[in-house]
Design a protein around this motif. Structure first.
Motif, PDB file in Angstrom:
ATOM      1  N   ALA B 349       0.829  -1.211   0.000  1.00 38.56           N
ATOM      2  CA  ALA B 349       0.000   0.000   0.000  1.00 38.56           C
ATOM      3  C   ALA B 349       0.858   1.254   0.000  1.00 38.56           C
ATOM      4  CB  ALA B 349      -0.913   0.002   1.208  1.00 38.56           C
ATOM      5  N   GLU B 350       2.040   1.153   0.609  1.00 33.23           N
ATOM      6  CA  GLU B 350       2.947   2.305   0.590  1.00 33.23           C
ATOM      7  C   GLU B 350       4.399   1.865   0.698  1.00 33.23           C
ATOM      8  OE1 GLU B 350       1.458   4.505   4.112  1.00 33.23           O
ATOM      9  OE2 GLU B 350       3.445   4.094   4.961  1.00 33.23           O
ATOM     10  N   LYS B 351       5.287   2.780   0.359  1.00 32.02           N
ATOM     11  CA  LYS B 351       6.709   2.444   0.315  1.00 32.02           C
ATOM     12  C   LYS B 351       7.509   3.722   0.575  1.00 32.02           C
ATOM     13  CE  LYS B 351       9.989   0.225  -2.744  1.00 32.02           C
ATOM     14  NZ  LYS B 351      10.272  -0.239  -4.087  1.00 32.02           N
ATOM     15  N   THR B 352       8.677   3.577   1.207  1.00 34.86           N
ATOM     16  CA  THR B 352       9.509   4.759   1.439  1.00 34.86           C
ATOM     17  C   THR B 352      10.713   4.722   0.505  1.00 34.86           C
ATOM     18  OG1 THR B 352       8.810   4.757   3.721  1.00 34.86           O
ATOM     19  CG2 THR B 352      10.743   6.083   3.216  1.00 34.86           C
ATOM     20  N   VAL B 353      10.892   5.800  -0.225  1.00 30.60           N
ATOM     21  CA  VAL B 353      12.032   5.903  -1.148  1.00 30.60           C
ATOM     22  C   VAL B 353      12.987   6.962  -0.600  1.00 30.60           C
ATOM     23  CG1 VAL B 353      12.720   6.444  -3.519  1.00 30.60           C
ATOM     24  CG2 VAL B 353      10.542   5.308  -3.097  1.00 30.60           C
ATOM     25  N   LYS B 354      14.278   6.630  -0.611  1.00 30.79           N
ATOM     26  CA  LYS B 354      15.280   7.564  -0.090  1.00 30.79           C
ATOM     27  C   LYS B 354      16.065   8.215  -1.228  1.00 30.79           C
ATOM     28  CE  LYS B 354      15.855   5.146   4.265  1.00 30.79           C
ATOM     29  NZ  LYS B 354      16.659   4.168   4.989  1.00 30.79           N
ATOM     30  N   VAL B 355      16.157   9.528  -1.159  1.00 34.59           N
ATOM     31  CA  VAL B 355      16.898  10.275  -2.180  1.00 34.59           C
ATOM     32  C   VAL B 355      18.051  10.984  -1.486  1.00 34.59           C
ATOM     33  CG1 VAL B 355      16.746  12.116  -3.922  1.00 34.59           C
ATOM     34  CG2 VAL B 355      14.779  10.641  -3.494  1.00 34.59           C
ATOM     35  N   THR B 356      19.244  10.907  -2.079  1.00 34.15           N
ATOM     36  CA  THR B 356      20.404  11.617  -1.498  1.00 34.15           C
ATOM     37  C   THR B 356      21.107  12.431  -2.578  1.00 34.15           C
ATOM     38  OG1 THR B 356      21.613   9.553  -1.795  1.00 34.15           O
ATOM     39  CG2 THR B 356      20.995  10.112   0.463  1.00 34.15           C
ATOM     40  N   ALA B 357      21.890  13.379  -2.125  1.00 39.66           N
ATOM     41  CA  ALA B 357      22.689  14.177  -3.072  1.00 39.66           C
ATOM     42  C   ALA B 357      24.091  14.322  -2.509  1.00 39.66           C
ATOM     43  CB  ALA B 357      22.046  15.547  -3.254  1.00 39.66           C
ATOM     44  N   THR B 358      25.069  14.363  -3.389  1.00 39.34           N
ATOM     45  CA  THR B 358      26.479  14.487  -2.968  1.00 39.34           C
ATOM     46  C   THR B 358      27.120  15.653  -3.703  1.00 39.34           C
ATOM     47  OG1 THR B 358      26.469  12.075  -2.930  1.00 39.34           O
ATOM     48  CG2 THR B 358      28.588  13.133  -2.602  1.00 39.34           C
ATOM     49  N   TYR B 359      27.926  16.414  -2.965  1.00 39.02           N
ATOM     50  CA  TYR B 359      28.645  17.512  -3.606  1.00 39.02           C
ATOM     51  C   TYR B 359      30.011  17.656  -2.947  1.00 39.02           C
ATOM     52  CZ  TYR B 359      30.156  22.289  -4.493  1.00 39.02           C
ATOM     53  OH  TYR B 359      30.901  23.379  -4.831  1.00 39.02           O
ATOM     54  N   ASN B 360      31.041  17.526  -3.752  1.00 42.55           N
ATOM     55  CA  ASN B 360      32.398  17.781  -3.297  1.00 42.55           C
ATOM     56  C   ASN B 360      32.744  17.007  -2.004  1.00 42.55           C
ATOM     57  OD1 ASN B 360      34.809  18.978  -3.730  1.00 42.55           O
ATOM     58  ND2 ASN B 360      34.224  20.996  -2.900  1.00 42.55           N
ATOM     59  N   GLY B 361      32.360  15.763  -1.948  1.00 44.32           N
ATOM     60  CA  GLY B 361      32.662  14.939  -0.767  1.00 44.32           C
ATOM     61  C   GLY B 361      31.668  15.097   0.375  1.00 44.32           C
TER      62      GLY B 361
END
Lengths: 176, 383
Positions: B349-361
């Motif tokens: 019925a539901e799901k958790t999606v993880k988003v990340t970002a990386t910059y210069n270490g």
């Protein structure tokens, strides 16, 4: 204590108890004499119950457990007795040359009853008195996290102890 | 229609019942007020039936029953307060209850009686404590009490206040005020108890914590005002960055190597009572909607407070994005802003999606998006 403490019978009991303790308490002679001490402490107990009942009949907060109520009252009573007998056990607490006085036996009887009421009314505070005293003792020995917060790596007590140990070591070396 | 009529009838009955209760209470309180007022006058000015007593006996009784005047004065105050409450809420009984409970009439006889009862008990206790209190500032105790022959409190230098020597009428006035403002009386008793048992009081307040709204993550150089819940007099400290001890205003450092800070609130009156919160520190974070329907596209953005790291300017256009769900889509892998398309949910019925970002270490904390199955009505509305 269950939520049923907010009922009419408790309310009526409180009215009767308050009227009786007020009439008895007001007629008490000041300062309490030797024979009157027992009566004073009976009155203090009644006032403590008045305090506890007043809180229980009017409080809308989460009701506390019955054991907590009884424990608070018993502890409060113990504290009152301790405050009464302490100057007897340690006469140095009475008025001394430094002007410091801790002789509550000279306090008027109504003050005792008022404090008894407070101890009954604020039972949660009463329960905190022993830990607070213990914390104060620990603090005076420098054995608490407040010392760490101030940035002291070592507590005052431990630094004194270290000092004593080095003096002892030096003395032992000197004597050998 | 019939049902509606029934409901109206019930509502009317409730209103009528409330009005009846209010009127009965009003009359009962008027009686309490009148009786207390008369007895106070009788005790104070020897009105009947007091005058029938032997004067010597009457004085004796008065001496032992001094608090009776406080009780009566307090009852007058409390009954006036309650009469005022009824008068205030009576015209509003017909109105619809508002969310702030501003026009709610307390329809409980028990509440009125317990309030009426609380006032004289608290008044007697406070008056007992007050009338046994003598404040001397720069005045010898003997002079303050007027026990030294030939001196009176007014002869002495400094200030001496002896509440027990206040005239009867003043004491009655104080008792009336304590009865009328029962909440003030309770507050006053709180203050006395707090004074008597300072540390125990503070320890009993250990239930406080850092406000639930306190952030889990802060940006470098970001300023945030920390608070406790409930509001307490605390000393604020932080392991890194700058913290104003009294206000809880925290400014995060600019050093990218620092990844977390421990915020500490220490009770001023009882320093052994301390609450902590571990807050993550990041150069930048992802902002956007934390909930999405399946296949819905939502914009996500990077935010930072730092313009430069040393001498090098921070340019988040070079930040790389990633996602832990292969079915979810990011329209770009680089940039300050991207569009995230939620995956289709197979069975769950539901799901958790993880988003990340990386910059210069430096990386962000995973930004969690809760993906839910879309309600058909909602889908139609969205279209």
């Amino acid at each position: 204590m269950s939520a049923s403490t907010r009922n009419w019978s408790n309310l009526i009991f409180l009215v009767l108890l308050f009227s009786a303790s007020l009439a008895l308490g007001s007629s008490f002679k000041d300062p309490p004499q030797t024979g009157g001490v027992v009566i004073l402490f009976i009155l203090c107990f009644i006032w403590m119950i008045v305090g506890a009942l007043l809180d229980l009949i009017s409080s809308s907060e989460q009701p506390e457990k019955a054991m907590q109520t009884y424990l608070g009252i018993l502890l409060g009573y113990g504290i009152l007795l301790l405050a009464w007998f302490l100057p007897g056990w340690f006469p140095g607490l009475k008025l001394n040359d430094y002007g410091f006085q801790f002789d509550l036996q000279k306090s008027p009887a109504v003050s005792w009853m008022a404090v008894a009421f407070i101890l009954g009314y604020y039972r949660s505070i009463t329960l905190m008195i022993p830990p607070a005293v213990w914390n104060q003792i620990k603090r005076s020995l420098g054995m608490n996290e407040a010392a760490d917060l101030k940035g002291n790596a070592k507590s005052r007590f431990l630094s004194y102890w270290d000092g004593f140990k080095s003096i002892l070591n030096d003395l032992l070396h000197l004597s050998s | 229609m019939h049902k509606e009529f029934e409901m109206t009838k019930t509502k009317k009955a409730t209103e009528g019942q409330q009005k009846t209760t209010a009127l009965v209470l009003f009359l009962a309180l008027v009686v309490v007020f009148g009786v207390s007022f008369y007895f106070l006058l009788a005790v104070q000015y020897q009105y009947p039936p007091w005058d029938k007593l032997d004067p010597a006996k009457a004085v004796d009784i008065l001496k032992t029953l001094a608090p009776l005047k406080w009780v009566l004065a307090s009852l007058i105050g409390a009954s006036l307060y309650l009469l005022g409450q009824i008068a205030n809420f009576y015209p509003k009984i017909n109105e619809k209850p508002d969310p702030d409970n501003q026009n709610d009439f307390v329809n409980s006889i028990y509440w009125y009686i317990s309030t009426l009862l609380r006032a004289p008990i608290l008044t007697v206790v406070i008056m007992w404590l007050l009338t046994n209190l003598t404040i001397n500032m720069g005045t010898p105790p003997e002079a303050a009490s007027g026990t030294t022959p030939g001196t009176s409190p007014s002869d002495a230098l400094g200030i001496a206040v002896n509440f027990a020597k206040f005239p009867d009428l003043v004491q009655i006035g104080i008792a009336f005020i304590l009865g009328f403002y029962a909440r003030v009386a309770r507050k006053q008793l709180d203050i006395i108890t707090q004074y008597l048992f300072t540390r125990a009081w503070a320890m009993a307040q250990m239930g406080f914590d850092l406000a639930a709204t306190s952030p889990e993550v802060l940006l470098l150089k970001e300023t945030y005002i920390f608070k406790t819940d409930p509001m307490m007099d605390v000393v604020w400290t932080a392991t890194t960055g700058t913290m104003e001890a009294d206000t809880g205003t925290y400014k995060a450092p600019e050093d990218t190597s620092v990844k977390n800070v421990i915020i500490r609130a220490q009770l001023r009156s009882e320093p052994s009572v301390t609450k902590f919160k571990d807050v993550k520190l990041r150069l930048f974070k992802i902002t956007g909607k934390a909930e999405a329907a399946e296949k819905e596209t939502i914009p996500l953005k990077l935010e930072t407070k730092l313009d430069k790291i040393g001498d090098v300017a921070v340019d988040l256009k070079d930040a790389t994005w990633s996602c832990d769900d292969k079915k979810a889509k990011l329209d770009k892998s680089k940039g300050i802003e991207v569009n995230f398309t939620a995956p289709e949910l197979a069975g769950a019925a539901e799901k958790t999606v993880k988003v990340t970002a990386t910059y210069n270490g430096n990386d962000t904390l995973p930004f969690e998006i809760k993906v839910k199955k879309e309600n058909e009505n909602y889908r139609a509305l969205r279209k």
